[in-house]
Design an enzyme around this catalytic site. Structure first.
Site, PDB file in Angstrom:
ATOM      1  N   MET A  52       0.847  -1.196   0.000  1.00 58.74           N
ATOM      2  CA  MET A  52       0.000   0.000   0.000  1.00 58.74           C
ATOM      3  C   MET A  52       0.891   1.257   0.000  1.00 58.74           C
ATOM      4  O   MET A  52       1.518   1.528  -0.986  1.00 58.74           O
ATOM      5  CB  MET A  52      -0.929  -0.032   1.201  1.00 58.74           C
ATOM      6  CG  MET A  52      -2.344   0.324   0.794  1.00 58.74           C
ATOM      7  SD  MET A  52      -3.465   0.064   2.151  1.00 58.74           S
ATOM      8  CE  MET A  52      -4.989   0.611   1.482  1.00 58.74           C
ATOM      9  N   CYS A  53       0.985   1.970   1.063  1.00 57.04           N
ATOM     10  CA  CYS A  53       1.703   3.234   1.195  1.00 57.04           C
ATOM     11  C   CYS A  53       0.810   4.414   0.817  1.00 57.04           C
ATOM     12  O   CYS A  53      -0.057   4.311  -0.029  1.00 57.04           O
ATOM     13  CB  CYS A  53       2.973   3.337   0.341  1.00 57.04           C
ATOM     14  SG  CYS A  53       4.222   2.126   0.771  1.00 57.04           S
ATOM     15  N   GLY A  54       1.042   5.503   1.497  1.00 52.91           N
ATOM     16  CA  GLY A  54       0.325   6.728   1.174  1.00 52.91           C
ATOM     17  C   GLY A  54       1.322   7.802   0.799  1.00 52.91           C
ATOM     18  O   GLY A  54       2.404   7.881   1.392  1.00 52.91           O
TER      19      GLY A  54
END
Lengths: 236, 299
Positions: B1-3
């Site tokens: 994921m990661c933002g």
């Protein structure tokens, strides 16, 4: 912004999203609360998912992922943009996005009608199974990938690989198509198809005669990938 | 994921609030990346000075380090210590000497970024903790980018956190995973680009640095990346005067942007943008796949 006065107003700035969805799930055919209004969605995910009742929910603002997913019977109107997977797996009912929709709008939908007033991005109607989708703007790449049934009507342009590995979903595009996916071909637009298109547009609230149906092109499956073909044995 | 998040100001009146805007955006993206977080802020700077963003163990005596650099005539170089990181400003002419001194005599100190205006901070932990630890909310600047990490390609370590910088005033945050990073890393090493980690995103940063070194503009470097970088990516990159966004052609990784007369903002999700001033009137759009977007300030 909307013409109806709501029976219930739900402000997500002060109430939990889960409370909203639980309340929506409790609605029965006998419930008197038919008009719901949701304020301050602020991009939250899964707003108004899983409704199974003939109610109208108007949402003022932009929503995150999966808004109105799994919808049955309800009309959900989003006065803003929707994140990915709006109306995914819709069974019946009506969902309208007054702004743009992100990727996978109407994905795997079995029924109902999704109207996007703006653009929808990639994978619009991916694996659609009976849903009708009307996009007044353009759609992104890989739209209607493996579409099994239902219809996708696009007023603007379609991105790359439209209708890749298409089954029997019916595609109508007024603008240009960047490229067709494997086994998707342009098809003749006969009277029966014009009648179908007119019916879908009318259902989407577009006045009959306001759109020239002859400007649309029809795309569908060439039906060459349905079954294993012995000539392709070398590919495995 | 990661933002990932980024903000590029058009209106100088907002520069004092850059840090608080970026901190708010970063914290909203905690759900997408609770492992670690980091950010780069482009603040004030002087042409003949270079800021080194340094990282060491907690409690490290950066003052002693700065005193030990013995920069003649300038006395003690300006030093700003924030927890495990410190930014030290030295004459540009001394950069090479200081860097080799640090490499030779202070292996316990890592240089996480350099540039006339860029400062980089990153650490393992929740984004809110990381932002607080470094006092992000009080930082000022013209643009900044940030990242919340959910590790997939390499270990959860501070060195593996984003942003990655491999060139002066250049840094990158990445959501996705590259599939040809090992091969590309080998090629870039031969071109003289150095790498600190096994992380795929650092290779993307190194790639852009290499292109920029060859004379490409930020836009041209990103355009070339479309051909040479294989895998999933949404990148937000910062340069001294610019801010760019690029998504791979398949565009699995989310991206949403908002533009007003005052700023251009990027978020992995719209949620990250909801606290920005005037967002309700912003032009909100999804960046197209395989399309380079960049904004640059007049020099």
């Amino acid at each position: 912004m909307n013409a109806i006065s709501p029976d219930i107003t739900f402000d997500l700035a002060s109430a939990e999203l889960r409370e909203l969805n639980e309340a929506l799930h409790k609605i029965t055919a006998e419930s008197n609360t038919r008009r719901w209004r949701v304020l301050n969605p602020e991009g939250r995910h899964a707003v108004a998912v899983g409704i199974d009742a003939p109610v109208t929910v108007e949402i003022d603002g932009n929503v995150g992922y999966y808004c109105a997913g799994m919808n049955q019977q309800a009309s959900v109107i989003i006065h803003g943009n929707a994140g990915q997977g709006v109306a995914e797996n819709m069974m019946s009912g009506f969902v309208r996005v007054c702004g743009d929709a992100s990727q996978s709008a109407g994905a795997t939908g079995h029924g109902g009608l999704l109207v996007v007033d703006g653009n929808a991005s990639a994978r619009c109607g991916i694996s659609m199974k009976g849903i009708d989708i009307v996009v007044k703007g353009s759609i992104g790449h890989m739209s209607a990938f493996m579409g099994q049934s239902g219809s996708l009507v696009v007023f603007g342009d379609a991105g790359e690989a439209l209708g890749d590995s298409l089954y029997e979903a019916k595609l109508f595009v007024r603008g240009t198509v960047k490229s067709l996916g494997a086994d998707c071909v342009a098809k003749e637009m006969r009277d029966e198809h014009k009648a179908l298109l007119a019916q879908k547009l009318e259902a989407a609230g577009i006045a009959p005669g306001s759109v020239d149906l002859s400007e649309f092109k029809r795309y569908g499956s060439a039906r060459k990938l349905y079954n294993f073909h012995v000539d392709n044995a070398d590919a495995y | 994921m990661c933002g990932i998040v980024g903000i590029f100001l058009k209106d100088p009146a907002l520069e004092g609030e850059l840090g608080s805007m970026l901190a708010s955006m970063l914290c909203v993206m905690t759900d997408r990346g609770p492992d670690s977080a980091g950010f780069a802020v482009y603040g004030s700077g002087a042409k003949d000075k270079v800021k080194l963003s340094l990282r060491a163990a907690k409690g490290y005596d950066f003052s002693a380090l700065a005193a030990g650099l013995s920069i003649p005539a300038d006395g003690m170089p300006p030093l700003s210590v924030r927890s495990t990181h410190a930014v030290i400003e030295i004459p540009a002419a001394r950069e090479a000497a200081v860097r080799s001194f640090l490499a030779a005599s202070h292996p316990e100190v890592a240089v996480v970024g350099t540039g006339s205006r860029m400062e980089i901070f990153k650490e393992v932990g929740l984004p809110a903790t990381v932002a607080d630890t470094f006092g992000l909310a009080k930082m000022r600047g013209t643009h900044g980018i940030g990242h919340t990490r959910m590790a997939t390609e390499s270990a959860v370590t501070t060195a593996g956190a984003h942003p990655f910088s491999t060139g002066a005033d250049q840094c990158l945050v990445h959501n996705g995973s590259l599939s040809n990073h090992n091969q590309l890393r080998r090629q870039l090493k031969r071109e003289g680009i150095t790498f600190e980690t096994e992380n795929d995103s650092e290779v993307a940063a190194g790639y852009l640095t290499w292109r920029l070194k060859q004379g490409a503009s930020l836009g041209e470097a990103l355009e070339a990346g479309l051909k040479d970088l294989d895998g999933f990516y949404t990148f937000v990159v910062g340069t001294e005067n610019g801010f760019g966004v690029l998504r791979d052609p398949v565009a699995c990784k989310p991206a949403v942007m908002a533009e007003t007369d005052q700023y251009v903002a990027f978020g992995s999700e719209y949620r990250a943008l909801v606290d920005l001033p005037g967002i309700e009137k912003a032009r909100v759009f999804e960046p197209e796949p395989a399309t380079v977007y960049f904004w640059e300030r007049a020099q």
